[in-house]
Design an enzyme around this catalytic site. Structure first.
Site, PDB file in Angstrom:
ATOM      1  N   ARG A  30       0.627 -21.849   9.127  1.00  8.39           N
ATOM      2  CA  ARG A  30      -0.828 -21.837   9.097  1.00  8.39           C
ATOM      3  C   ARG A  30      -1.322 -22.621   7.887  1.00  8.39           C
ATOM      4  NH1 ARG A  30      -1.783 -16.552   8.263  1.00  8.39           N
ATOM      5  NH2 ARG A  30      -4.015 -16.896   8.353  1.00  8.39           N
TER       6      ARG A  30
ATOM      7  N   LYS B 166       7.245 -11.754   2.890  1.00  6.06           N
ATOM      8  CA  LYS B 166       7.010 -12.168   4.282  1.00  6.06           C
ATOM      9  C   LYS B 166       8.320 -12.284   5.058  1.00  6.06           C
ATOM     10  CE  LYS B 166       4.458 -15.795   6.711  1.00  6.06           C
ATOM     11  NZ  LYS B 166       3.207 -16.563   6.618  1.00  6.06           N
TER      12      LYS B 166
ATOM     13  N   ARG C 129      -1.199 -11.316  -3.941  1.00  5.49           N
ATOM     14  CA  ARG C 129      -0.537 -11.782  -5.157  1.00  5.49           C
ATOM     15  C   ARG C 129      -1.390 -11.557  -6.389  1.00  5.49           C
ATOM     16  NH1 ARG C 129       2.051 -17.383  -3.554  1.00  5.49           N
ATOM     17  NH2 ARG C 129       0.953 -17.073  -1.615  1.00  5.49           N
TER      18      ARG C 129
HETATM   19  C1  BTN Z   1       2.548 -18.886   9.292  1.00  5.30           C
HETATM   20  O1  BTN Z   1       2.172 -19.772   8.537  1.00  5.30           O
HETATM   21  O2  BTN Z   1       2.719 -17.735   8.908  1.00  5.30           O
HETATM   22  C2  BTN Z   1       2.845 -19.195  10.744  1.00  5.30           C
HETATM   23  C3  BTN Z   1       4.238 -19.723  10.889  1.00  5.30           C
HETATM   24  C4  BTN Z   1       4.600 -20.087  12.318  1.00  5.30           C
HETATM   25  C5  BTN Z   1       5.929 -20.798  12.370  1.00  5.30           C
HETATM   26  C6  BTN Z   1       6.399 -20.969  13.779  1.00  5.30           C
HETATM   27  S1  BTN Z   1       8.102 -21.413  13.873  1.00  5.30           S
HETATM   28  C7  BTN Z   1       7.932 -21.688  15.572  1.00  5.30           C
HETATM   29  C8  BTN Z   1       6.607 -22.399  15.772  1.00  5.30           C
HETATM   30  N1  BTN Z   1       6.782 -23.816  15.561  1.00  5.30           N
HETATM   31  C9  BTN Z   1       6.108 -24.244  14.501  1.00  5.30           C
HETATM   32  O3  BTN Z   1       6.094 -25.435  14.100  1.00  5.30           O
HETATM   33  N2  BTN Z   1       5.457 -23.248  13.931  1.00  5.30           N
HETATM   34  C10 BTN Z   1       5.683 -21.999  14.617  1.00  5.30           C
END
Ligand code: BTN
Length: 333
Positions: free
Chosen positions: A129, A194, A329
């Site tokens: 994100r 996380k 944090r």
């Molecule tokens: C976040 O930032 O918390 C969301 C992370 C999401 C990662 C997943 S891995 C599978 C899918 N492919 C990606 O490029 N992103 C999501």
């Protein structure tokens, strides 16, 4: 014998990995024979695999070995587990891809309307994100995307990513010795570290149908030195679960439960999920900051609205947030 079939580099890499996954030494000659390529070609494939942070030991006279072996994703088991699903029954298991989210968007353009999942052992351009990258070393974690069409307009999807996060917390906690919690909107945490992130991208072409691209990354068994450093506290999920659970079993269970979650959400919206919040939120009734592009707000997390918006109790009264990031944090520092 040469069958005449053109074999791509990625198919060769996949075959090589499956051979080395047993953790034993394989001579260059044997590998070359099994893949019908030269020993030089085997060297090149090994270099490519090593660029994915997989250590291959090469010992003169013995050959090549992945110490400890690999437990790779199992397409048959995963396909079998989806057979009673309503929204997505087919799965693509990929060795390496740019991003499962981008792969899913491409597949959707080729065959719109066909619900599916893709999972990859490795991503070269995994996305998180807020434009962050998602570090994706080979076979260390879970990276998957679900593509589905829901007969709901974009305006009805406000609580969906939260429902997905809550559903995942419930599934994981059925298998966990140490429970995970959720941080709004959808980070899964253990002890404020996380373990998983969710990225939901929605496209609505009409008022009553949306295409959802649900991406999930779970830190499973990642070494701290693997890949680039991660700019936030993180932990692996594997050590929190009962010993025997494998990456394949966890994924199979999540995919069944997420299909059911989509069904509940389609019928009843976010309402059935909202009562789960107080028990599953990592910071319910605790001090937090909410960071939005405009400002940072301080207060106490006061639960969620029936549409998934976050309530923050501030000295000026309750503030409601539909987007933003909860920061622990600064509060913890
Ligand atoms: C976040 O930032 O918390 C969301 C992370 C999401 C990662 C997943 S891995 C599978 C899918 N492919 C990606 O490029 N992103 C999501």
């Amino acid at each position: 014998m040469n069958s005449g079939k053109v074999v791509s580099t990625s198919e060769r890499i996949e075959k090589l990995l499956r051979l080395l996954a047993d953790g034993r030494f394989h001579s260059g000659e044997d590998l070359a024979q099994q893949l019908s390529v030269s020993r030089t070609a085997i060297w090149k494939l090994i270099q490519k695999i090593e660029s994915w942070q997989i250590n291959i030991f090469s010992v003169r006279g013995k050959g090549h070995q992945i110490s400890g072996g690999l437990r790779l994703l199992d397409k048959d088991l995963l396909t079998q587990s989806l057979k009673n699903n309503k929204y997505f029954k087919q799965i693509d298991v990929l060795t390496s891809v740019d991003s499962t989210a981008d792969y899913m968007a491409r597949q959707w353009r080729l065959s719109p309307g066909v619900g599916r999942v893709c999972v990859a052992e490795h991503q070269t351009a995994g996305r998180g994100r807020k434009g962050r990258s998602w570090i994706s070393p080979f076979a260390a974690n879970l990276y998957f995307s679900i593509g589905v069409e829901l007969p709901l307009g974009l305006s009805a999807l406000g609580g969906l990513s939260l429902a997905i996060g809550l559903s995942m917390v419930q599934t994981i906690n059925q298998l966990a010795e140490t429970p995970v919690k959720i941080k709004w909107p959808n980070d899964l945490l253990v002890n404020h570290q996380k373990v998983a992130g969710i990225l939901v991208e929605a496209n609505g072409e009409s008022h009553d149908t949306s295409f959802l691209n649900i991406g999930v990354g779970i830190n499973w068994d990642m070494q701290h030195q693997q890949g680039e450093p991660i700019d936030q506290p993180w932990a692996n999920l594997k050590p929190l679960l009962v010993k025997s659970v494998t990456r394949n079993e966890l994924l199979a269970k999540l995919l069944v439960d997420l299909d059911e979650t989509l069904n509940i959400y389609q019928q009843q919206g976010f309402e059935p999920f909202s009562s789960l919040w107080p028990a599953l939120s990592a910071v319910y009734q605790q001090p937090v900051h909410i960071i939005t592009p405009q400002d940072t707000y301080s207060g106490t997390e006061a639960g969620i609205e029936s549409n998934g918006a976050l309530r923050l109790e501030t000295p000026q009264g309750i503030k409601i947030f539909h987007s933003g990031e909860v920061s622990l944090r600064k509060v913890l520092d």
